[in-house]
Design a protein around this motif. Structure first.
Motif, PDB file in Angstrom:
ATOM      1  N   GLU A 126     -17.309   4.227  -3.053  1.00 54.32           N
ATOM      2  CA  GLU A 126     -17.799   3.988  -4.493  1.00 54.32           C
ATOM      3  C   GLU A 126     -18.636   4.938  -4.964  1.00 54.32           C
ATOM      4  O   GLU A 126     -18.934   5.203  -6.316  1.00 54.32           O
ATOM      5  CB  GLU A 126     -18.212   2.454  -4.615  1.00 54.32           C
ATOM      6  N   GLY A 166      -2.336   9.540  -4.284  1.00 55.51           N
ATOM      7  CA  GLY A 166      -3.648   9.548  -4.554  1.00 55.51           C
ATOM      8  C   GLY A 166      -4.798   8.769  -3.729  1.00 55.51           C
ATOM      9  O   GLY A 166      -5.549   8.375  -4.048  1.00 55.51           O
ATOM     10  N   VAL A 167      -4.389   8.874  -2.220  1.00 51.56           N
ATOM     11  CA  VAL A 167      -5.126   8.332  -1.082  1.00 51.56           C
ATOM     12  C   VAL A 167      -5.808   9.301  -0.359  1.00 51.56           C
ATOM     13  O   VAL A 167      -4.796  10.249   0.234  1.00 51.56           O
ATOM     14  CB  VAL A 167      -4.272   7.164  -0.566  1.00 51.56           C
ATOM     15  N   PRO A 180      -8.350   4.630  -2.021  1.00 54.04           N
ATOM     16  CA  PRO A 180      -7.499   4.868  -3.137  1.00 54.04           C
ATOM     17  C   PRO A 180      -8.248   5.831  -4.027  1.00 54.04           C
ATOM     18  O   PRO A 180      -8.574   4.889  -5.239  1.00 54.04           O
ATOM     19  CB  PRO A 180      -6.616   3.758  -3.688  1.00 54.04           C
ATOM     20  N   ALA A 182      -7.983   8.301  -5.912  1.00 51.01           N
ATOM     21  CA  ALA A 182      -7.328   8.426  -7.626  1.00 51.01           C
ATOM     22  C   ALA A 182      -7.475   7.375  -8.418  1.00 51.01           C
ATOM     23  O   ALA A 182      -7.746   7.443  -9.704  1.00 51.01           O
ATOM     24  CB  ALA A 182      -5.962   8.766  -7.544  1.00 51.01           C
ATOM     25  N   ASP A 183      -7.298   6.152  -7.846  1.00 48.69           N
ATOM     26  CA  ASP A 183      -7.459   4.956  -8.656  1.00 48.69           C
ATOM     27  C   ASP A 183      -8.903   4.804  -9.132  1.00 48.69           C
ATOM     28  O   ASP A 183      -9.215   4.374 -10.145  1.00 48.69           O
ATOM     29  CB  ASP A 183      -6.896   3.572  -7.773  1.00 48.69           C
ATOM     30  N   PHE A 184      -9.889   4.777  -8.034  1.00 46.67           N
ATOM     31  CA  PHE A 184     -11.172   4.626  -8.110  1.00 46.67           C
ATOM     32  C   PHE A 184     -11.626   5.489  -9.600  1.00 46.67           C
ATOM     33  O   PHE A 184     -12.293   4.920 -10.500  1.00 46.67           O
ATOM     34  CB  PHE A 184     -12.051   5.290  -7.144  1.00 46.67           C
ATOM     35  N   ARG A 186      -9.711   6.867 -11.923  1.00 41.77           N
ATOM     36  CA  ARG A 186      -8.825   6.462 -13.115  1.00 41.77           C
ATOM     37  C   ARG A 186      -9.746   5.216 -13.708  1.00 41.77           C
ATOM     38  O   ARG A 186      -9.530   5.353 -14.945  1.00 41.77           O
ATOM     39  CB  ARG A 186      -7.517   6.274 -12.646  1.00 41.77           C
ATOM     40  N   GLN A 187     -10.027   4.454 -12.968  1.00 41.03           N
ATOM     41  CA  GLN A 187     -10.520   2.987 -13.586  1.00 41.03           C
ATOM     42  C   GLN A 187     -11.854   3.543 -14.282  1.00 41.03           C
ATOM     43  O   GLN A 187     -12.421   3.173 -15.381  1.00 41.03           O
ATOM     44  CB  GLN A 187     -10.822   2.167 -12.567  1.00 41.03           C
ATOM     45  N   PRO A 192      -5.634  10.051 -16.460  1.00 37.15           N
ATOM     46  CA  PRO A 192      -4.871  10.233 -15.278  1.00 37.15           C
ATOM     47  C   PRO A 192      -5.601  10.963 -14.287  1.00 37.15           C
ATOM     48  O   PRO A 192      -6.280  12.177 -14.836  1.00 37.15           O
ATOM     49  CB  PRO A 192      -3.607  10.811 -15.566  1.00 37.15           C
ATOM     50  N   THR A 407       1.254  11.802 -16.286  1.00 38.79           N
ATOM     51  CA  THR A 407       0.875  10.719 -15.164  1.00 38.79           C
ATOM     52  C   THR A 407       0.184  11.185 -14.024  1.00 38.79           C
ATOM     53  O   THR A 407       0.596  12.183 -13.426  1.00 38.79           O
ATOM     54  CB  THR A 407       1.900   9.564 -14.907  1.00 38.79           C
TER      55      THR A 407
END
Ligand SMILES: [Zn+2]
Length: 407
Positions: A126, A166-167, A180, A182-184, A186-187, A192, A407
């Motif tokens: 994080e 994306g992991v 994850p 890529a998600d971190f 993106r948020q 993308p 995407t």
């Protein structure tokens, strides 16, 4: 190709055309026909669509300026080139001790780059994500843009990275548990985000603007904190069963030996990566076990001692080079790629590493296969890594069918 899905064929042809314009533009339509071997009608339809989308634009050259073929002299030529401002993307390279960032345009030209020297190895994922967010926002602002101008962010890092999902499964930068990432991102950034193993990233970038521009099959070996490999076969990056790809660093060099990060013995990483060299130096007493300097500083001090004639430190780099030579000889004998590019920060050891590497490689690869494989060393700077990370997003945009957002 009667059985091919027509939509897929359109997407592939479109990619081919954009790629030819990127590589050779400004370029006339007739030359695109020659280079792609597609029909004039197909080229007209695709280039018309790309102009409507704003991805390419037309430039009129006077006879005096453009056109070096005799037939075109005396009349203006219509040439096509990529519209640099059509998309802007950001590339990020994460290593243990720094974050490198490049903001590029649609052509992959760097608008702005920056390097943030920060020890990210001991931070939580994080916190690393927060640091990357700050760096990306800084780079975008420095380029005179806002995040709304950015179409995507590509991030390269060492380790077992699933570029499709994306992991990060296991990385010296993000730890041994799945993240994850890529998600971190993106948020945090609202755009993308693509994640990629850094050796794959170098392979993509070498194919895009480096030594492998005209090659469909080649291998990239990266020598960094860990040893990585990118495998390009018949125009595509090989990703294995889980989107991960080749893990040269965990190729076994022996049945026993020191344990690797992965928990198994005998891995190439334990012999030839920066971490492996430092561990060997500590075991041999060339470095104090409580020396907490960054690995790059420890390697630099070992290198200066080796260069000033100390046999012990020099032998560490020879051992690393020989181990790499052995592993790469196995790759060469197994795959016989036309080109092997060896890259990464490890090349700062120069001939201390490359001479034993080449000696073992030449000795242990089959002569007929060795003769058919070109081997080159290509040291990369931080900005090249980050630019390479940007190209993974640009490639995705090039591949996306008409009017769809990446995407
Ligand atoms: Zn291992």
């Amino acid at each position: 190709m009667k059985t091919a899905d027509p939509e897929l064929m359109r997407a592939i042809n479109r990619y081919l055309v954009i790629d030819v314009i990127r590589r050779h533009g400004p370029i006339a339509r007739v030359e695109i026909v020659e280079r792609t071997e597609l029909s004039r009608a197909t080229i007209s339809a695709i280039t018309g669509g790309l102009i409507d989308e704003g991805l390419i634009h037309v430039r009129h050259f006077d006879a005096a300026e453009g056109g070096n073929d005799a037939a075109s002299r005396g009349r203006p030529r219509v040439m096509l080139e990529l519209n640099g401002v059509a998309y802007r993307v950001v590339g990020v390279k994460l290593s243990l001790h720094r974050i490198s960032i490049a903001v590029t345009d649609f052509r992959g030209d760097v608008l702005r780059d920056l390097v943030i020297p920060v020890r990210i190895a001991r931070q939580t994922p994080e916190v690393v994500a927060d640091l990357v967010e700050d760096g990306v926002r800084q780079g975008v602002a420095d380029a005179g843009l806002t995040m709304a101008d950015i179409s995507g962010v590509g991030i390269g890092l060492p380790g077992v990275i699933d570029g499709v999902a994306g992991v990060s499964h296991e990385s010296p930068v993000l730890g041994l548990s799945p993240v994850p990432f890529a998600d971190f991102m993106r948020q945090r950034l609202g755009v993308p985000v693509l994640l990629e193993n850094d050796a794959n990233l170098v392979a993509l970038a070498e194919h895009w603007f480096g030594h492998a521009r005209d090659r469909d099959s080649f291998v990239v070996v990266t020598v960094e904190d860990t040893i990585g490999m990118g495998l390009f076969i018949d125009g595509k990056l090989y990703r294995g069963a889980h989107g991960v790809g080749a893990e040269l660093g965990h190729v076994k060099m022996r049945l026993d030996g020191p344990l690797c990060r992965c928990g198994q013995p005998g891995c190439l990483d334990t012999l030839a990566s920066d971490a492996g060299v430092i561990e060997a130096a500590r075991n041999a007493g060339y470095l104090a076990t409580d020396d907490r300097r960054q690995s790059s500083e420890l390697i630099a001090s070992l290198l200066s001692r080796a260069r000033s004639g100390e046999a012990g430190p020099a032998a560490l780099f020879r051992t690393a080079g020989e181990a790499l030579g052995l592993a790469i000889a196995n790759v060469l004998n197994m795959l016989n790629p036309p080109l092997i590019i060896i890259s990464g920060e490890g090349l700062r050891a120069g001939t201390l590493l490359t001479e034993p590497l080449l000696a073992v490689l030449d000795r242990l690869s089959l002569p007929a296969l060795r003769a058919a494989t070109e081997v080159i060393f290509h040291p990369w700077g931080d900005e090249s890594w980050a630019r390479g990370a940007a190209t993974i997003v640009l490639r995705r945009i090039y591949e996306t069918p008409l009017n769809a957002s990446p995407t």
